[in-house]
Scaffold this motif. Structure first.
Motif, PDB file in Angstrom:
ATOM      1  N   GLU A  74     -14.433   3.978   1.632  1.00 55.69           N
ATOM      2  CA  GLU A  74     -14.227   5.427   1.782  1.00 55.69           C
ATOM      3  C   GLU A  74     -13.842   5.817   3.207  1.00 55.69           C
ATOM      4  OE1 GLU A  74     -17.458   4.346   0.575  1.00 55.69           O
ATOM      5  OE2 GLU A  74     -16.574   4.246  -1.440  1.00 55.69           O
ATOM      6  N   CYS A  75     -14.376   5.119   4.203  1.00 59.53           N
ATOM      7  CA  CYS A  75     -14.177   5.525   5.606  1.00 59.53           C
ATOM      8  C   CYS A  75     -12.792   5.136   6.098  1.00 59.53           C
ATOM      9  CB  CYS A  75     -15.243   4.868   6.485  1.00 59.53           C
ATOM     10  SG  CYS A  75     -14.965   5.162   8.236  1.00 59.53           S
ATOM     11  N   PRO A  76     -11.963   6.092   6.560  1.00 62.84           N
ATOM     12  CA  PRO A  76     -10.622   5.759   7.055  1.00 62.84           C
ATOM     13  C   PRO A  76     -10.648   5.183   8.465  1.00 62.84           C
ATOM     14  CG  PRO A  76     -10.988   8.122   7.252  1.00 62.84           C
ATOM     15  CD  PRO A  76     -12.229   7.550   6.611  1.00 62.84           C
ATOM     16  N   GLY A  77     -11.789   5.338   9.169  1.00 65.90           N
ATOM     17  CA  GLY A  77     -11.885   4.878  10.554  1.00 65.90           C
ATOM     18  C   GLY A  77     -11.717   6.051  11.516  1.00 65.90           C
ATOM     19  N   HIS A  78     -12.264   5.911  12.721  1.00 67.24           N
ATOM     20  CA  HIS A  78     -12.233   6.986  13.716  1.00 67.24           C
ATOM     21  C   HIS A  78     -11.926   6.394  15.093  1.00 67.24           C
ATOM     22  CE1 HIS A  78     -14.237   9.201  10.484  1.00 67.24           C
ATOM     23  NE2 HIS A  78     -15.035   8.142  10.381  1.00 67.24           N
ATOM     24  N   PHE A  79     -11.288   7.197  15.954  1.00 67.61           N
ATOM     25  CA  PHE A  79     -10.894   6.725  17.277  1.00 67.61           C
ATOM     26  C   PHE A  79     -12.056   6.796  18.270  1.00 67.61           C
ATOM     27  CE2 PHE A  79      -6.697   7.703  15.608  1.00 67.61           C
ATOM     28  CZ  PHE A  79      -5.959   6.634  16.074  1.00 67.61           C
ATOM     29  N   GLY A  80     -12.058   5.870  19.224  1.00 69.54           N
ATOM     30  CA  GLY A  80     -12.898   5.953  20.411  1.00 69.54           C
ATOM     31  C   GLY A  80     -11.985   6.074  21.624  1.00 69.54           C
ATOM     32  N   HIS A  81     -12.551   6.055  22.837  1.00 67.16           N
ATOM     33  CA  HIS A  81     -11.699   6.101  24.020  1.00 67.16           C
ATOM     34  C   HIS A  81     -12.325   5.348  25.175  1.00 67.16           C
ATOM     35  CE1 HIS A  81     -14.418   9.356  25.263  1.00 67.16           C
ATOM     36  NE2 HIS A  81     -13.944   9.197  26.510  1.00 67.16           N
ATOM     37  N   ILE A  82     -11.465   4.920  26.090  1.00 72.10           N
ATOM     38  CA  ILE A  82     -11.895   4.257  27.328  1.00 72.10           C
ATOM     39  C   ILE A  82     -11.434   5.133  28.488  1.00 72.10           C
ATOM     40  CG2 ILE A  82     -11.614   2.212  28.791  1.00 72.10           C
ATOM     41  CD1 ILE A  82     -10.883   0.661  26.186  1.00 72.10           C
ATOM     42  N   VAL A  96      -8.978   4.013  21.680  1.00 74.48           N
ATOM     43  CA  VAL A  96      -9.383   2.759  21.019  1.00 74.48           C
ATOM     44  C   VAL A  96      -9.193   2.965  19.520  1.00 74.48           C
ATOM     45  CG1 VAL A  96     -11.303   1.199  20.547  1.00 74.48           C
ATOM     46  CG2 VAL A  96     -11.048   2.208  22.813  1.00 74.48           C
ATOM     47  N   PRO A  97      -8.314   2.188  18.877  1.00 71.13           N
ATOM     48  CA  PRO A  97      -8.077   2.394  17.444  1.00 71.13           C
ATOM     49  C   PRO A  97      -9.311   2.083  16.609  1.00 71.13           C
ATOM     50  CG  PRO A  97      -6.883   0.468  18.229  1.00 71.13           C
ATOM     51  CD  PRO A  97      -7.500   1.104  19.433  1.00 71.13           C
ATOM     52  N   PRO A  98      -9.395   2.668  15.402  1.00 69.46           N
ATOM     53  CA  PRO A  98     -10.555   2.428  14.526  1.00 69.46           C
ATOM     54  C   PRO A  98     -10.732   0.955  14.185  1.00 69.46           C
ATOM     55  CG  PRO A  98      -9.177   4.201  13.679  1.00 69.46           C
ATOM     56  CD  PRO A  98      -8.440   3.593  14.803  1.00 69.46           C
ATOM     57  N   VAL A  99     -11.942   0.613  13.792  1.00 69.88           N
ATOM     58  CA  VAL A  99     -12.250  -0.766  13.388  1.00 69.88           C
ATOM     59  C   VAL A  99     -11.397  -1.177  12.189  1.00 69.88           C
ATOM     60  CG1 VAL A  99     -14.094  -2.252  12.498  1.00 69.88           C
ATOM     61  CG2 VAL A  99     -14.582  -0.592  14.287  1.00 69.88           C
ATOM     62  N   THR A 100     -11.061  -0.211  11.331  1.00 63.49           N
ATOM     63  CA  THR A 100     -10.273  -0.528  10.124  1.00 63.49           C
ATOM     64  C   THR A 100      -8.873  -1.039  10.488  1.00 63.49           C
ATOM     65  OG1 THR A 100      -9.831   1.841  10.067  1.00 63.49           O
ATOM     66  CG2 THR A 100     -11.409   0.991   8.482  1.00 63.49           C
ATOM     67  N   VAL A 101      -8.377  -0.704  11.683  1.00 64.52           N
ATOM     68  CA  VAL A 101      -7.055  -1.167  12.129  1.00 64.52           C
ATOM     69  C   VAL A 101      -7.133  -2.599  12.641  1.00 64.52           C
ATOM     70  CG1 VAL A 101      -5.240  -0.751  13.847  1.00 64.52           C
ATOM     71  CG2 VAL A 101      -6.296   1.164  12.674  1.00 64.52           C
ATOM     72  N   ARG A 102      -8.307  -2.978  13.137  1.00 62.85           N
ATOM     73  CA  ARG A 102      -8.476  -4.309  13.760  1.00 62.85           C
ATOM     74  C   ARG A 102      -9.760  -4.977  13.259  1.00 62.85           C
ATOM     75  NH1 ARG A 102     -12.095  -3.012  17.690  1.00 62.85           N
ATOM     76  NH2 ARG A 102     -12.311  -0.762  17.966  1.00 62.85           N
ATOM     77  N   PRO A 103      -9.852  -5.224  11.935  1.00 62.89           N
ATOM     78  CA  PRO A 103     -11.104  -5.774  11.384  1.00 62.89           C
ATOM     79  C   PRO A 103     -11.346  -7.208  11.854  1.00 62.89           C
ATOM     80  CG  PRO A 103      -9.390  -5.795   9.723  1.00 62.89           C
ATOM     81  CD  PRO A 103      -8.824  -5.085  10.915  1.00 62.89           C
ATOM     82  N   SER A 104     -12.606  -7.575  11.964  1.00 67.02           N
ATOM     83  CA  SER A 104     -12.945  -8.966  12.292  1.00 67.02           C
ATOM     84  C   SER A 104     -13.157  -9.716  10.984  1.00 67.02           C
ATOM     85  CB  SER A 104     -14.204  -9.023  13.155  1.00 67.02           C
ATOM     86  OG  SER A 104     -15.308  -8.527  12.429  1.00 67.02           O
ATOM     87  N   ILE A 105     -12.930 -11.020  11.041  1.00 69.42           N
ATOM     88  CA  ILE A 105     -13.128 -11.846   9.842  1.00 69.42           C
ATOM     89  C   ILE A 105     -14.130 -12.945  10.158  1.00 69.42           C
ATOM     90  CG2 ILE A 105     -10.861 -11.413   8.808  1.00 69.42           C
ATOM     91  CD1 ILE A 105     -10.034 -14.193   9.953  1.00 69.42           C
ATOM     92  N   THR A 106     -14.824 -13.423   9.116  1.00 71.03           N
ATOM     93  CA  THR A 106     -15.772 -14.527   9.285  1.00 71.03           C
ATOM     94  C   THR A 106     -15.145 -15.778   8.693  1.00 71.03           C
ATOM     95  OG1 THR A 106     -17.599 -12.961   9.070  1.00 71.03           O
ATOM     96  CG2 THR A 106     -18.131 -15.301   8.878  1.00 71.03           C
ATOM     97  N   LEU A 107     -14.989 -16.805   9.519  1.00 68.87           N
ATOM     98  CA  LEU A 107     -14.365 -18.055   9.070  1.00 68.87           C
ATOM     99  C   LEU A 107     -15.329 -18.840   8.188  1.00 68.87           C
ATOM    100  CD1 LEU A 107     -12.757 -19.090  12.489  1.00 68.87           C
ATOM    101  CD2 LEU A 107     -11.685 -17.859  10.603  1.00 68.87           C
TER     102      LEU A 107
END
Length: 869
Positions: free
Chosen positions: A68-76, A204-215
């Motif tokens: 459901e969550c589209p993701g939200h921006f952060g900033h530096i 800082v783009p949302p986590v949904t744009v740059r998801p991490s994966i578990t190998l």
């Protein structure tokens, strides 16, 4: 039901630092991502306020889960401003055209007012700004009198004022001085401030744009963007700490430069003159620019084109027994691909049987979907119970079977006919099978080509494919209005062998041919009766396939273009006469029904008798031709290129004579007695004359060989009937290969003054510059072989380069013209309704509906009327 919203407009702009902070849900301050328990660290790059991708977690901003969550921006917050690398050229223009002291545009008030007046009311006002920027590059400010120093730009992001280097902070202060009323003149929308091109805040783009994966090993792997943001935060922190600690200026400068590098490579990792940022493994990082652009980027790779379900890909192979609108599909592909079939009262029993069979028997079904949307996987469900429950309203995803509509495609898809709708024929084997007649449309051959098959799922898609994309509806090309589907190679040879005058068939053979063509073997009266036996001509057998009221006259491909045509008395049978559906005179060859040729007979059947009759005719005639070639026998060998010794001697004499003529021309050139041709130098004139002599002798050698290469020769039959190859190919095999050229000239590159060391410096003779006097049959000498390979390499390189260039050009044209469309009023318009043409094509005619470009072919109408009489 959610109310529909209409997007009125989309505006691309720059975000101000304040807007970025408002958009942001948190300031990111730590470069760490996850704690020891595997939970996202607060105010880190994977903070749960930025969105979640892990199952079971909820977003702390909107409360939604991963779906459901589209993701939200952060900033530096950057410790020092840095230049946005995509705007360096704009910044250079602004620095060169505004005052270093007062920030005003370097134009007199009068000029400034004139330009503003010109821009007023124009939609494309920014087009004028290029000229304004050029005029504003002055040495002295007309407003405050300040002397301006030369501004230089050194790639990738260094600006020099005179000898002083401008820091991003200096540039930002300069840009802040620019007045809002000058922005329009500088080509900038007044709602944007130029200092925003120097970044103080980084989104800082949302986590949904740059998801991490578990190998598989359990190690967590972060996205390239996250890696880059980690670098930016770490350098930013070090810079801030050093500034607070009062570190030496040199250290602060170095850290600032490093921050600039990381922010620049975050936007694009392919900046000219900048070493790309790499992973620890040495792999180049894919940052924002790289994930958007190019064939593998977001637009072309994931939006315009993408991997899809309900498709298959396999190697193709030929099957002349298929109808030309069919495609042979391997059974193991048909077992996997499914078609959605709605259960009705008419097919209820059939669908129940397919459900009982399930995925384990073919034909069967894979899934059942109930009217309330529930899906049942028939591998695990109780198939008997589901079969009993089945009623109208359910949907069964059944296996592909004979007669289904599928889309068949070969890449590169260069024209509309590169993807067409075929009917399925499920067959044994592992390859897709297709009829040879459709090869020209797909540009397919069988040297390892692969093709794609797509199964339309809805009834609407299937009907649309049948009407618009069916192979039968693509017989006439939209490019020139003539047939693009037709017989090829063996079809042409077989038809010629069957219809030439010395072909006689007894009853058994005649019936066999008609049976193989798929026609009821009802024979006309025999043409010849010998010793009590009846014989039919090949023309009679071919005539069985023709429409009974067809009248046609044309010249066959084998026509030699005699000075006076003997028409029906032609000894070569090159004058074709069809009266009331009977082939009276002439032979059937490429001009009758070959794809992409004149194909007079096939063209007339398609246009005058309709697609269904034409489809039936082509299927029958191609089968008949292959059966005839098989029955009558046809083979070719190296002996077909043999010519007598006396002919070889005469060819040798002609070649020697031509070499002497070349030597004479060279002598005249060296004595400086040669008359130059208009607009040509003496050397160019000599080269043209030599090329002319050598082309002429090759043609003469070919003519000598052709005296012995007659229509009794199988290789000549293929060339003259248009089945494959040309007489030039045969004469090069039998007589003389001829002059080799590179870039349209004789060979001239190599050693100084000569191409090869085997010749004297300055030798301009025929053999020294690439003339091959041997034939392929006799074999090339080593030097000739080298020259021949040189010309061949140019052809190979040209082909590769031309393919790439034409592919890119086509892409650009498609992008430029994709919004053009024909309206119902016949006008051609663009995306905003602007008229490009008042009448489509200036004549309103669809090329597919014309007769080779002509709206009406008067001579054909006359012939039909006279033929009927």
């Amino acid at each position: 039901m959610r109310p529909q919203r209409v997007i009125e407009s989309i505006r691309f702009s720059l975000l101000s630092p304040d807007e970025m902070r408002k958009m942001s849900v948190t300031r990111v301050v730590t470069a760490d991502t996850y704690d020891e328990d595997g939970m996202p660290i607060e105010r880190g790059l994977m903070d749960r306020r930025l969105g979640v991708v892990e199952p079971g977690l909820t977003c702390r901003t909107c409360g939604g889960g991963p779906k459901e969550c589209p993701g939200h921006f952060g900033h530096i917050e950057l410790a020092r401003p840095v230049i946005h690398v995509n705007y360096v050229e704009t910044i250079l223009d602004l620095l060169q055209s505004t005052c270093r002291k007062c920030g005003r545009i370097l134009l007199e008030d009068k000029d400034r007012a004139e330009w503003l007046e010109k821009m007023e009311g124009r939609e494309d006002w920014w087009e004028l700004s290029r000229e304004v920027l050029q005029r504003a590059k002055q040495k002295k400010c007309p407003h405050c009198g300040e002397e301006q120093q030369e501004i230089k730009f050194e790639k990738p992001f260094t600006f020099l004022e005179g000898k002083r280097r401008l820091t991003p902070l200096d540039i930002r202060i300069w840009l802040e001085r620019i007045r809002n009323e000058d922005l329009k003149l500088l080509g900038i929308d007044p709602s944007i401030r130029p200092e925003w091109m120097v970044l103080q805040v980084l989104l800082v783009p949302p986590v949904t744009v740059r998801p991490s994966i578990t190998l598989e090993t359990g190690v967590r792997s972060e996205d390239d963007l996250t890696h880059k943001l980690v670098d930016i935060i770490r350098i930013n922190q070090r810079l801030a700490e050093n500034m607070e600690a009062g570190a030496p200026h040199l250290i602060v400068e170095d850290l600032w430069e490093l921050l600039q590098y990381h922010v620049a490579t975050y936007f694009s990792n392919e900046i000219s003159g900048v070493p790309p940022a790499r992973h620890r493994s040495g792999r180049v990082l894919r940052t924002l620019g790289q994930r958007l652009k190019g064939k593998e980027g977001r637009f072309r790779g994931n939006l315009s084109g993408k991997r899809v379900d309900f498709s298959a890909r396999a190697v193709i192979s030929p099957d002349p027994c298929l109808k030309f609108y069919e495609v042979g599909v391997p059974e193991h592909v048909a077992r996997v691909l499914t078609v959605r079939t709605r259960v009705t009262s008419f097919n209820l029993d059939e669908m129940r049987e397919l459900v009982r069979r399930g995925p384990y028997q073919y034909p069967g079904a894979q899934w059942v979907i109930s009217p309330d949307g529930r899906r049942y996987d028939l591998r695990y469900a109780d198939r008997e119970e589901l079969a009993q429950k089945l009623e109208p309203g359910y949907v069964v995803e059944r296996n592909l079977r004979d007669g289904d509509i599928v889309l068949f495609n070969r890449q590169p898809s260069l024209h509309r006919m590169s993807i067409m709708a075929h009917r399925v024929r499920v067959m044994p084997g592992l390859t897709f099978r297709l009829n040879l007649c459709v090869c020209p449309l797909y540009n397919a051959d069988f040297d390892g080509d692969e093709m794609n098959l797509h199964v339309p799922q809805s009834e609407e898609a299937q009907v649309e494919a049948m009407i618009l994309m069916a192979v039968q509806n693509q017989i006439l090309s939209p490019r020139f209005g003539g047939p693009i589907i037709g017989g090829i190679q063996d079809h042409i040879t077989g038809a010629y062998l069957l219809t030439r005058k010395d072909t006689l068939l007894d009853r058994e053979k005649a019936c066999q041919l008609l049976m193989q063509a798929g026609v009821e073997p009802v024979l006309p009266p025999p043409a010849v009766v010998r010793e009590g036996r009846e014989y039919w001509t090949g023309k009679q057998i071919f005539s069985v396939l023709l429409p009974k009221d067809l009248n046609l006259t044309y010249r066959a491909k084998i026509c030699e273009g005699c000075s006076k045509c003997r028409e029906e008395e032609c000894e070569k049978e090159a004058y074709v006469v069809i009266r009331n559906g009977e082939l009276k005179k002439g032979v059937i060859d490429a001009h009758a029904y070959k794809a992409l040729d004149k194909c007079e007979l096939w063209d007339r059947i398609v246009k005058e008798y309709g697609v269904e009759r034409a489809t039936e005719f082509l299927d029958q005639v191609t089968r008949l031709s292959i059966a005839a070639a098989t029955m009558l026998g046809f083979t070719t060998s190296i002996d077909d290129e043999d010519i007598p010794e006396n002919a070889k001697e005469r060819i040798e004499e002609k070649l020697e004579e031509a070499k002497k003529r070349v030597a004479e021309q060279i002598e005249i050139y060296e004595r400086e007695e040669m008359e130059p041709l208009p607009g040509r130098s003496l050397r160019e004139t000599l080269e043209m004359k030599i090329m002319e002599i050598l082309a002429e002798v090759r043609d003469k050698a070919g003519e000598e060989a052709e005296r012995y290469l007659t229509l009794s020769n199988p290789a000549v039959i293929m060339a003259r009937t248009g089945a494959r190859g040309s007489m030039l190919n045969l004469t090069q095999m039998a007589a003389c290969v001829g002059q080799q050229s590179v870039r349209g000239e004789r060979l001239n590159r190599g050693y100084t003054g000569r191409v090869l060391i085997h010749f004297k410096p300055g030798d301009l003779g025929a053999e020294a510059r690439g003339f091959v006097s041997s034939s392929y049959k006799s074999g090339l000498r080593p030097i000739e072989f080298f020259f021949h390979a040189t010309g061949g390499r140019e052809g190979l390189v040209d082909t590769a380069v031309r393919t790439a260039q034409s592919g890119y050009m086509q892409r650009r044209l498609i992008n430029a013209l994709q919004d053009l469309h024909v309206e119902y009023d016949g006008t051609v318009r663009d995306a905003v309704g602007g008229i490009v043409q008042f009448l489509y094509g200036e004549d309103g005619a669809d090329p597919m509906r014309t007769d080779n470009g002509k709206a009406v072919r008067v001579e054909r109408l006359v012939e039909r009327v006279l033929g009927a009489d």
